[in-house]
Design a protein around this motif. Structure first.
Motif, PDB file in Angstrom:
ATOM      1  N   THR A 110      37.442  40.791  43.878  1.00  0.00           N
ATOM      2  CA  THR A 110      36.121  41.262  43.447  1.00  0.00           C
ATOM      3  C   THR A 110      36.107  42.781  43.413  1.00  0.00           C
ATOM      4  OG1 THR A 110      35.259  41.195  45.721  1.00  0.00           O
ATOM      5  CG2 THR A 110      34.902  39.242  44.338  1.00  0.00           C
ATOM      6  N   TYR A 111      35.319  43.300  42.479  1.00  0.00           N
ATOM      7  CA  TYR A 111      35.188  44.744  42.294  1.00  0.00           C
ATOM      8  C   TYR A 111      33.699  45.081  42.210  1.00  0.00           C
ATOM      9  CZ  TYR A 111      40.191  44.936  41.298  1.00  0.00           C
ATOM     10  OH  TYR A 111      41.557  44.849  41.397  1.00  0.00           O
ATOM     11  N   ALA A 112      33.301  46.107  42.928  1.00  0.00           N
ATOM     12  CA  ALA A 112      31.893  46.492  42.959  1.00  0.00           C
ATOM     13  C   ALA A 112      31.495  47.226  41.687  1.00  0.00           C
ATOM     14  CB  ALA A 112      31.627  47.384  44.169  1.00  0.00           C
ATOM     15  N   ASN A 113      30.229  47.061  41.333  1.00  0.00           N
ATOM     16  CA  ASN A 113      29.636  47.801  40.223  1.00  0.00           C
ATOM     17  C   ASN A 113      30.481  47.656  38.954  1.00  0.00           C
ATOM     18  OD1 ASN A 113      27.442  48.727  41.849  1.00  0.00           O
ATOM     19  ND2 ASN A 113      28.862  50.152  42.820  1.00  0.00           N
ATOM     20  N   GLN A 114      30.977  48.788  38.397  1.00  0.00           N
ATOM     21  CA  GLN A 114      31.827  48.723  37.208  1.00  0.00           C
ATOM     22  C   GLN A 114      33.238  49.237  37.491  1.00  0.00           C
ATOM     23  OE1 GLN A 114      31.178  47.082  34.686  1.00  0.00           O
ATOM     24  NE2 GLN A 114      28.962  46.899  34.595  1.00  0.00           N
ATOM     25  N   ASP A 115      33.659  49.162  38.740  1.00  0.00           N
ATOM     26  CA  ASP A 115      35.017  49.602  39.055  1.00  0.00           C
ATOM     27  C   ASP A 115      36.013  48.781  38.240  1.00  0.00           C
ATOM     28  OD1 ASP A 115      33.992  51.391  40.836  1.00  0.00           O
ATOM     29  OD2 ASP A 115      34.625  50.317  42.637  1.00  0.00           O
ATOM     30  N   PRO A 116      36.914  49.442  37.525  1.00  0.00           N
ATOM     31  CA  PRO A 116      37.894  48.709  36.713  1.00  0.00           C
ATOM     32  C   PRO A 116      39.078  48.238  37.551  1.00  0.00           C
ATOM     33  CG  PRO A 116      38.191  51.063  36.416  1.00  0.00           C
ATOM     34  CD  PRO A 116      37.005  50.900  37.341  1.00  0.00           C
ATOM     35  N   VAL A 117      39.803  47.283  37.026  1.00  0.00           N
ATOM     36  CA  VAL A 117      41.023  46.792  37.666  1.00  0.00           C
ATOM     37  C   VAL A 117      42.138  47.791  37.364  1.00  0.00           C
ATOM     38  CG1 VAL A 117      42.670  44.901  37.842  1.00  0.00           C
ATOM     39  CG2 VAL A 117      40.254  44.411  37.369  1.00  0.00           C
ATOM     40  N   VAL A 118      42.668  48.416  38.409  1.00  0.00           N
ATOM     41  CA  VAL A 118      43.673  49.462  38.216  1.00  0.00           C
ATOM     42  C   VAL A 118      44.832  49.263  39.184  1.00  0.00           C
ATOM     43  CG1 VAL A 118      42.020  51.166  37.364  1.00  0.00           C
ATOM     44  CG2 VAL A 118      42.442  50.981  39.812  1.00  0.00           C
ATOM     45  N   GLY A 119      45.793  50.167  39.112  1.00  0.00           N
ATOM     46  CA  GLY A 119      46.907  50.134  40.051  1.00  0.00           C
ATOM     47  C   GLY A 119      47.876  49.007  39.769  1.00  0.00           C
ATOM     48  N   GLN A 120      48.248  48.295  40.819  1.00  0.00           N
ATOM     49  CA  GLN A 120      49.283  47.269  40.678  1.00  0.00           C
ATOM     50  C   GLN A 120      48.764  45.967  40.092  1.00  0.00           C
ATOM     51  OE1 GLN A 120      49.716  47.056  45.124  1.00  0.00           O
ATOM     52  NE2 GLN A 120      50.142  44.899  44.732  1.00  0.00           N
ATOM     53  N   PHE A 121      47.460  45.882  39.868  1.00  0.00           N
ATOM     54  CA  PHE A 121      46.883  44.633  39.378  1.00  0.00           C
ATOM     55  C   PHE A 121      46.540  44.721  37.896  1.00  0.00           C
ATOM     56  CE2 PHE A 121      45.776  44.856  43.913  1.00  0.00           C
ATOM     57  CZ  PHE A 121      46.475  43.730  44.346  1.00  0.00           C
ATOM     58  N   LYS A 122      46.780  43.609  37.216  1.00  0.00           N
ATOM     59  CA  LYS A 122      46.491  43.503  35.783  1.00  0.00           C
ATOM     60  C   LYS A 122      45.399  42.464  35.588  1.00  0.00           C
ATOM     61  CE  LYS A 122      48.744  42.365  31.366  1.00  0.00           C
ATOM     62  NZ  LYS A 122      50.011  41.942  30.736  1.00  0.00           N
ATOM     63  N   PRO A 123      44.298  42.810  34.907  1.00  0.00           N
ATOM     64  CA  PRO A 123      43.207  41.858  34.724  1.00  0.00           C
ATOM     65  C   PRO A 123      43.578  40.748  33.740  1.00  0.00           C
ATOM     66  CG  PRO A 123      42.756  43.843  33.476  1.00  0.00           C
ATOM     67  CD  PRO A 123      44.017  44.110  34.265  1.00  0.00           C
ATOM     68  N   LEU A 124      43.318  39.518  34.140  1.00  0.00           N
ATOM     69  CA  LEU A 124      43.559  38.364  33.274  1.00  0.00           C
ATOM     70  C   LEU A 124      42.255  37.759  32.784  1.00  0.00           C
ATOM     71  CD1 LEU A 124      46.320  36.560  35.399  1.00  0.00           C
ATOM     72  CD2 LEU A 124      46.648  38.246  33.566  1.00  0.00           C
ATOM     73  N   LEU A 125      41.317  37.594  33.713  1.00  0.00           N
ATOM     74  CA  LEU A 125      40.041  36.934  33.412  1.00  0.00           C
ATOM     75  C   LEU A 125      38.963  37.518  34.307  1.00  0.00           C
ATOM     76  CD1 LEU A 125      38.256  34.580  32.279  1.00  0.00           C
ATOM     77  CD2 LEU A 125      39.082  33.215  34.219  1.00  0.00           C
ATOM     78  N   GLY A 126      37.874  37.986  33.705  1.00  0.00           N
ATOM     79  CA  GLY A 126      36.784  38.562  34.480  1.00  0.00           C
ATOM     80  C   GLY A 126      35.471  37.866  34.210  1.00  0.00           C
ATOM     81  N   ILE A 127      34.648  37.739  35.257  1.00  0.00           N
ATOM     82  CA  ILE A 127      33.308  37.189  35.112  1.00  0.00           C
ATOM     83  C   ILE A 127      32.316  38.212  35.651  1.00  0.00           C
ATOM     84  CG2 ILE A 127      31.709  35.373  35.827  1.00  0.00           C
ATOM     85  CD1 ILE A 127      34.016  33.420  35.838  1.00  0.00           C
ATOM     86  N   ASP A 128      31.352  38.538  34.843  1.00  0.00           N
ATOM     87  CA  ASP A 128      30.342  39.549  35.138  1.00  0.00           C
ATOM     88  C   ASP A 128      29.273  38.959  36.047  1.00  0.00           C
ATOM     89  OD1 ASP A 128      28.532  41.631  35.116  1.00  0.00           O
ATOM     90  OD2 ASP A 128      28.480  41.842  32.935  1.00  0.00           O
ATOM     91  N   ALA A 129      29.070  39.575  37.220  1.00  0.00           N
ATOM     92  CA  ALA A 129      28.053  39.098  38.150  1.00  0.00           C
ATOM     93  C   ALA A 129      26.824  40.005  38.189  1.00  0.00           C
ATOM     94  CB  ALA A 129      28.640  38.972  39.555  1.00  0.00           C
TER      95      ALA A 129
END
Length: 231
Positions: A178-197
């Motif tokens: 999980t990521y707060a607010n609009q923090d993007p997925v960065v660093g060693q992780f690659k986003p595959l699927l996101g759900i907006d809460a």
């Protein structure tokens, strides 16, 4: 530390944020023209995801909320360029760096999110296959197991944020983060699927029944896009 040194350090930090946001996790539909972000077109009509997501929500979410992130990101980058070439001072540069992260992250996150969705007539809701499907089976015992974990993570978000299925680029393993607010997925992780809460993603339709939204959105998930990102 001198004020001059601090000012240059803050400027470099802000410019790193700008550079990172313009490069990370960029889906094909996310456009940056000469450093300017632009709103991507959707590959489906606003009403195409009903009844999971209403056309009214999709129109407001895309044309208003996402457009605001685009406009605000562009404004912040222009102001940062001015601040770093003048005596704007470190406080202004630090503030603008935070705005770039928020609005740039909002642009990236939403551009990925639109591609993560598809009408049922175009394969929305069909289960994942291939290597990603195998990875989900191994990590969660199948798609239902992943849904249970991801929905629990979504329900646990306090305030606004996102839940992402990500790939660890160092190990190749998948996990839900999980990521707060609009923090993007960065660093060693690659986003595959996101759900907006964020509430703007569901409230007009589901009001305080956000768990229903978390359940319904799986019916229009575009796993083909997630599979391509996994490779």
């Amino acid at each position: 530390m001198s004020v001059s040194l601090f000012r240059h350090s803050a400027a470099r930090s802000g410019l790193r944020n700008l550079s990172t946001i313009s490069k990370i996790a960029r889906p094909a539909s996310t456009t940056f023209t000469r450093g300017k972000a632009t709103l991507p077109d959707l590959p489906y009509d606003y009403g195409a995801l009903e009844p999971s997501i209403s056309g009214q929500i999709m129109e407001l979410h895309h044309s208003k909320h996402h457009q605001t992130y685009v406009n605000s990101y562009n404004n912040a980058t222009e102001q940062l360029a001015t601040a770093t070439s003048s005596s704007g001072g470190p406080a202004a540069q630090i503030t603008l760096g935070a705005l770039i992260n928020f609005h740039g992250g909002g642009h990236i996150n939403h551009s990925l999110f639109w591609e993560n969705l598809a009408p049922k007539s175009s394969g929305g809701g069909e289960p994942p296959s291939g290597r990603l499907g195998q990875a989900i089976d191994q990590a969660y015992g199948g798609l239902d197991g992943l849904k249970k974990v991801m929905n629990a993570k979504l329900a646990g978000i306090q305030g606004s944020g996102w839940a992402w299925l990500v790939k660890d680029t160092e190990t190749g393993a998948i996990q839900v983060r999980t990521y707060a607010n609009q923090d993007p997925v960065v660093g060693q992780f690659k986003p595959l699927l996101g759900i907006d809460a964020w509430e703007h993603a569901y409230y007009l339709q589901y009001q305080n029944r956000k768990a229903e939204y978390f359940g319904a959105i799986w019916d229009v998930i575009n796993w083909k896009t997630a599979e391509k990102r996994f490779e």
